[in-house]
Design a protein around this motif. Structure first.
Motif, PDB file in Angstrom:
ATOM      1  N   SER A   8      -4.805  -7.184  -8.486  1.00 52.42           N
ATOM      2  CA  SER A   8      -4.555  -7.124  -7.060  1.00 52.42           C
ATOM      3  C   SER A   8      -5.811  -6.645  -6.358  1.00 52.42           C
ATOM      4  CB  SER A   8      -3.410  -6.149  -6.769  1.00 52.42           C
ATOM      5  OG  SER A   8      -3.329  -5.885  -5.387  1.00 52.42           O
ATOM      6  N   ALA A  10      -5.996  -5.395  -3.594  1.00 48.71           N
ATOM      7  CA  ALA A  10      -5.674  -4.211  -2.799  1.00 48.71           C
ATOM      8  C   ALA A  10      -5.704  -2.941  -3.642  1.00 48.71           C
ATOM      9  CB  ALA A  10      -4.309  -4.369  -2.144  1.00 48.71           C
ATOM     10  N   LYS A  11      -5.659  -3.067  -4.978  1.00 43.91           N
ATOM     11  CA  LYS A  11      -5.624  -1.909  -5.866  1.00 43.91           C
ATOM     12  C   LYS A  11      -6.820  -1.979  -6.809  1.00 43.91           C
ATOM     13  CE  LYS A  11      -0.687  -1.636  -5.461  1.00 43.91           C
ATOM     14  NZ  LYS A  11       0.571  -2.051  -6.011  1.00 43.91           N
ATOM     15  N   SER A  14      -6.759   3.861  -9.857  1.00 42.56           N
ATOM     16  CA  SER A  14      -5.857   4.949  -9.459  1.00 42.56           C
ATOM     17  C   SER A  14      -6.254   6.227 -10.173  1.00 42.56           C
ATOM     18  CB  SER A  14      -4.396   4.598  -9.743  1.00 42.56           C
ATOM     19  OG  SER A  14      -4.166   4.506 -11.120  1.00 42.56           O
ATOM     20  N   VAL A  19      -4.013   5.800  -5.172  1.00 38.80           N
ATOM     21  CA  VAL A  19      -4.505   4.457  -5.456  1.00 38.80           C
ATOM     22  C   VAL A  19      -5.660   4.137  -4.514  1.00 38.80           C
ATOM     23  CG1 VAL A  19      -3.917   1.999  -5.541  1.00 38.80           C
ATOM     24  CG2 VAL A  19      -2.221   3.712  -6.235  1.00 38.80           C
ATOM     25  N   GLY A  21      -7.790   1.619  -2.686  1.00 36.14           N
ATOM     26  CA  GLY A  21      -7.579   0.238  -2.266  1.00 36.14           C
ATOM     27  C   GLY A  21      -7.912   0.058  -0.802  1.00 36.14           C
ATOM     28  N   ASP A  23      -6.053  -0.165   1.778  1.00 34.98           N
ATOM     29  CA  ASP A  23      -5.287   0.619   2.747  1.00 34.98           C
ATOM     30  C   ASP A  23      -5.530   2.119   2.629  1.00 34.98           C
ATOM     31  OD1 ASP A  23      -4.047   0.636   0.298  1.00 34.98           O
ATOM     32  OD2 ASP A  23      -2.015   0.634   1.114  1.00 34.98           O
ATOM     33  N   THR A  24      -6.245   2.560   1.587  1.00 36.48           N
ATOM     34  CA  THR A  24      -6.534   3.991   1.442  1.00 36.48           C
ATOM     35  C   THR A  24      -8.028   4.229   1.528  1.00 36.48           C
ATOM     36  OG1 THR A  24      -6.538   3.767  -0.977  1.00 36.48           O
ATOM     37  CG2 THR A  24      -4.472   4.495   0.055  1.00 36.48           C
ATOM     38  N   ALA A  26     -11.306   2.199  -0.170  1.00 36.69           N
ATOM     39  CA  ALA A  26     -11.915   1.221  -1.081  1.00 36.69           C
ATOM     40  C   ALA A  26     -13.348   1.650  -1.355  1.00 36.69           C
ATOM     41  CB  ALA A  26     -11.894  -0.167  -0.457  1.00 36.69           C
ATOM     42  N   GLY A  95      -8.102  -1.224 -12.349  1.00 35.00           N
ATOM     43  CA  GLY A  95      -7.207  -2.240 -11.808  1.00 35.00           C
ATOM     44  C   GLY A  95      -6.584  -3.156 -12.843  1.00 35.00           C
TER      45      GLY A  95
END
Length: 134
Positions: A8, A10-11, A14, A19, A21, A23-24, A26, A95
């Motif tokens: 993914s 997006a990930k 972790s 995680v 990605g 949204d957090t 990158a 990932g």
């Protein structure tokens, strides 16, 4: 027959339940420095003798740019600070599902850029230093 892991974008990685990605936080750079220990003993009229004594430090540095208007969130870095404040260590998993080991957070550097009214940065350069503890 084993199937290929589902990746993914997006990930990326972790650390425990955090995680990395889009949204957090990158990261754009992943640096890993591994060492091995060799203890030496002086010898008369010869080079020192050495013996392998095991693995040495294993340090990972993640660096990236956080731009909350596009990707990432201000709260992501604060979550990492809260994790570091506990002094704990967490599994680091890439990932593809490969467990890299258990790491602690040693350092988080932040550089605020393009600061707006109220001191809010439009972008934050960050680097995170992790050290393996297992």
């Amino acid at each position: 027959m084993a199937s290929a892991p589902i990746l993914s974008p997006a990930k990326l990685l972790s650390l425990g339940m955090f995680v990395f990605g889009m949204d957090t936080a990158a990261y754009s750079e992943f640096q890993r420095s591994q060492g091995w220990r060799h203890e030496g003993s002086d010898r008369h009229m010869a080079r020192p003798a050495s013996q392998f004594t095991g693995p040495g430090e294993d340090v990972i540095t993640l660096a990236g740019l956080l731009v909350p208007e596009i990707a990432g969130s201000y709260g992501a870095l604060e979550s990492l600070v809260e994790m570091a404040d506990t002094g704990g260590n967490w599994p680091l998993i890439d990932g593809t599902g490969l467990v890299l080991g258990h790491y602690r957070i040693d350092r988080l550097n932040r550089d605020h850029r393009m600061v707006l009214a109220g001191g809010i940065p439009r972008a934050i350069d960050f680097s995170l230093e992790l050290t393996r503890v297992d």
